[in-house]
Design a protein around this motif. Structure first.
Motif, PDB file in Angstrom:
ATOM      1  N   ASP A  56      42.455  40.695  34.529  1.00 35.33           N
ATOM      2  CA  ASP A  56      40.947  40.507  34.802  1.00 35.33           C
ATOM      3  C   ASP A  56      40.697  39.376  35.938  1.00 35.33           C
ATOM      4  O   ASP A  56      39.320  38.985  36.174  1.00 35.33           O
ATOM      5  CB  ASP A  56      40.536  40.246  33.499  1.00 35.33           C
ATOM      6  CG  ASP A  56      40.467  41.189  32.522  1.00 35.33           C
ATOM      7  OD1 ASP A  56      40.120  42.360  33.050  1.00 35.33           O
ATOM      8  OD2 ASP A  56      40.572  40.787  31.419  1.00 35.33           O
ATOM      9  N   ARG A  61      41.042  42.326  40.660  1.00 36.55           N
ATOM     10  CA  ARG A  61      40.294  43.302  40.703  1.00 36.55           C
ATOM     11  C   ARG A  61      40.022  43.740  42.194  1.00 36.55           C
ATOM     12  O   ARG A  61      39.720  44.818  42.395  1.00 36.55           O
ATOM     13  CB  ARG A  61      38.939  42.788  40.220  1.00 36.55           C
ATOM     14  CG  ARG A  61      38.914  42.559  38.535  1.00 36.55           C
ATOM     15  CD  ARG A  61      37.791  42.763  37.991  1.00 36.55           C
ATOM     16  NE  ARG A  61      36.729  41.598  38.558  1.00 36.55           N
ATOM     17  CZ  ARG A  61      36.700  40.469  37.643  1.00 36.55           C
ATOM     18  NH1 ARG A  61      37.467  40.196  36.704  1.00 36.55           N
ATOM     19  NH2 ARG A  61      35.967  39.563  38.390  1.00 36.55           N
ATOM     20  N   THR A  65      40.841  47.507  43.474  1.00 38.69           N
ATOM     21  CA  THR A  65      39.829  48.461  43.923  1.00 38.69           C
ATOM     22  C   THR A  65      40.170  49.091  45.173  1.00 38.69           C
ATOM     23  O   THR A  65      39.945  50.358  45.575  1.00 38.69           O
ATOM     24  CB  THR A  65      38.599  47.593  43.889  1.00 38.69           C
ATOM     25  OG1 THR A  65      38.056  47.030  42.764  1.00 38.69           O
ATOM     26  CG2 THR A  65      37.288  48.313  44.733  1.00 38.69           C
ATOM     27  N   ALA A  81      45.427  48.957  34.759  1.00 40.62           N
ATOM     28  CA  ALA A  81      44.313  49.400  35.339  1.00 40.62           C
ATOM     29  C   ALA A  81      43.831  50.864  34.628  1.00 40.62           C
ATOM     30  O   ALA A  81      42.825  51.255  34.770  1.00 40.62           O
ATOM     31  CB  ALA A  81      44.455  49.655  36.866  1.00 40.62           C
TER      32      ALA A  81
END
Length: 477
Positions: A56, A61, A65, A81
């Motif tokens: 997290d 992240r 992404t 994920a």
């Protein structure tokens, strides 16, 4: 009739890359010993736990992404994920996770964290190729060994420190790219020539600067991810015909000279190669922060165990090796009031305060390095009392250990001193099996139940007997 003498032909000496590749090819054929495979399985579990705990984090992240947006066939698991990505992209994500909390293992005296680059690369390629658990462990073990030996090639004994570090270079990612590449090449089935080419390719890919340790930024968190990604790509390129220079390590324009100049020690890379393994002596971290801070934490925990409270303390002096003060003590204002929980993990003053006030996990835990904890005025008030100074005995020991001495001046006028010469988590003061299991459970607690964590540990320790890594990776999706 005159007898002619036939000149003897000299067998060309192998280059460093060829010798490293020869070791890799031999292990791919014969396997590691049971003892070394068991050691690597512990490192796989450590990487998985560190990665789950970091899922997290904002840096994780961001990388996830970007890697997901690249698309491509789902070959390997991105930990935490819930998705599968191409092997290089999965290695990028998982390597970023593995290093994000600075909880990864450390080799001394090269001062690098090998498993966070190598294991994610090996896991991604093993999953993509359907390799067995034993093949995964063999490849990861050799990759880790290669990474730390390259790190030793940049260690200057007269200087008493890593030349990489002195120049502001992150040896973890620079050497880790080649270690990751060797592990990936083994799992792709390359022979010695192909592994040599892989090393030659990966040597152009390693990078990483340490300025973020001093003044901020989260880029360092993805260094191991990029090294893992680079390693997988290098091996794939070699498999499809790209070649590299055989003298890439020791050559005039090669790896060691480019990064370390005349201070490079080429012989250290291949000293007793295949006979002596650095692998079992690599330190596990008990605390989720920069390893230079650990002995100070150990000393502070001992003061706490003696009944000393923050209210008793008027002044604290942290003595450490001169070379590490640039990381944990400078600039003094920033270290006394770190801007975030991540920066607090690189602060000698803050980590002393955390050990004396907080304490989770094995003595200092993840909750001590949240942004909220880093803003806690009681911790900052105690950190403001800490003076960081060079210590002569610590200089003598560093970097074979990361020692420290803590001197506390108390309100009653007395002083207490605790000196720690041998780091917890290394061969001289190892973590027990129960302590390693506690570390993993603590890391996984926000995402896995105790039963699920136990299944991950069981599957990891059973890797020598596993036909594939499918079961293990399904448990950490």
């Amino acid at each position: 009739m005159t007898q002619q003498t036939v000149p003897q032909q000299t067998v060309p000496q192998q280059t460093v890359a060829q010798r490293l590749a020869s070791l890799a090819a031999d292990v791919r054929r014969d396997g590691l010993s049971d003892e070394l495979r068991a050691d690597v399985s512990r490192r796989v579990l450590d990487v998985l736990g560190n990665s789950i705990a970091a899922a997290d984090q904002p840096a994780a992240r961001a990388v996830t992404t970007v890697a997901t947006a690249w698309g491509g066939d789902g070959q390997a698991t991105a930990i935490g994920a819930g998705t599968r990505l191409p092997a290089p992209a999965a290695a990028l994500v998982n390597g970023t996770l593995a290093h994000s909390l600075d909880f990864d293992d450390t080799h001394l005296p090269s001062v690098l964290h090998p498993s966070s680059s190598v294991v994610p690369a090996a896991l991604a390629v093993a999953e993509a190729t359907g390799a067995s658990g034993g093949q995964l462990l063999d490849a990861a073990g050799v990759g880790i060994e290669v990474a730390v030996r390259l790190g030793m090639g940049g260690y200057d004994r007269e200087l008493g420190n890593s030349v990489f570090f002195e120049r502001g270079q992150h040896a973890t990612s620079i050497c880790g790219a080649i270690g990751a590449a060797v592990s990936a090449a083994m799992l792709l089935g390359l022979e010695q020539k192909g592994i040599t080419d892989t090393i030659g390719i990966a040597a152009s890919m390693g990078a990483g600067l340490l300025e973020a340790n001093r003044t901020g930024g989260t880029v360092k968190r993805m260094h191991c991810g990029w090294a893992a990604h680079s390693g997988v790509v290098a091996a794939q390129l070699a498999k499809h015909g790209l070649t590299g220079p055989p003298t890439v390590i020791e050559g005039r324009f090669g790896f060691l000279h480019a990064f370390c100049g005349d201070q490079a020690d080429v012989d250290a890379v291949v000293d007793r190669l295949g006979e002596h393994w650095e692998l079992p002596g690599i330190f596990f971290k008990p605390y989720p922060c920069n390893h230079f801070t650990h002995a100070g934490i150990d000393a502070a925990l001992q003061l706490r165990a003696q009944g000393i409270t923050p209210d008793d303390i008027v002044d604290l002096e942290l003595g450490a090796p001169t070379a590490v003060l640039r990381t944990i003590a400078e600039p003094p204002e920033a270290k006394a009031r770190p801007e975030s929980g991540y920066h607090a993990a690189f602060s000698g003053p803050y980590t002393l305060a955390a050990a004396l006030i907080g304490g989770g996990g094995l003595g200092v835990g993840h909750d001590d390095f949240t942004d909220e904890s880093a803003r806690d005025e009681s911790r900052l008030a105690l950190a403001a009392k800490v003076r960081c100074v060079p210590d002569a005995r610590c200089d003598e020991i560093f970097p074979n250990q990361f020692p420290a001495v803590v001197r506390a001046t108390l309100r009653d006028g007395s002083t207490r001193e605790v000196r720690v010469d041998v780091n917890r988590g290394g061969p001289g003061n190892p973590l027990s099996a129960d302590e390693l299991a506690l570390k993993f459970r603590t890391n996984a607690s926000h995402r896995l139940t105790d039963d699920a964590a136990a299944r991950v540990a069981e599957a990891t320790f059973d890797l020598p007997n596993a036909a594939s890594t499918t079961e293990l990776m399904s448990l950490v999706t």
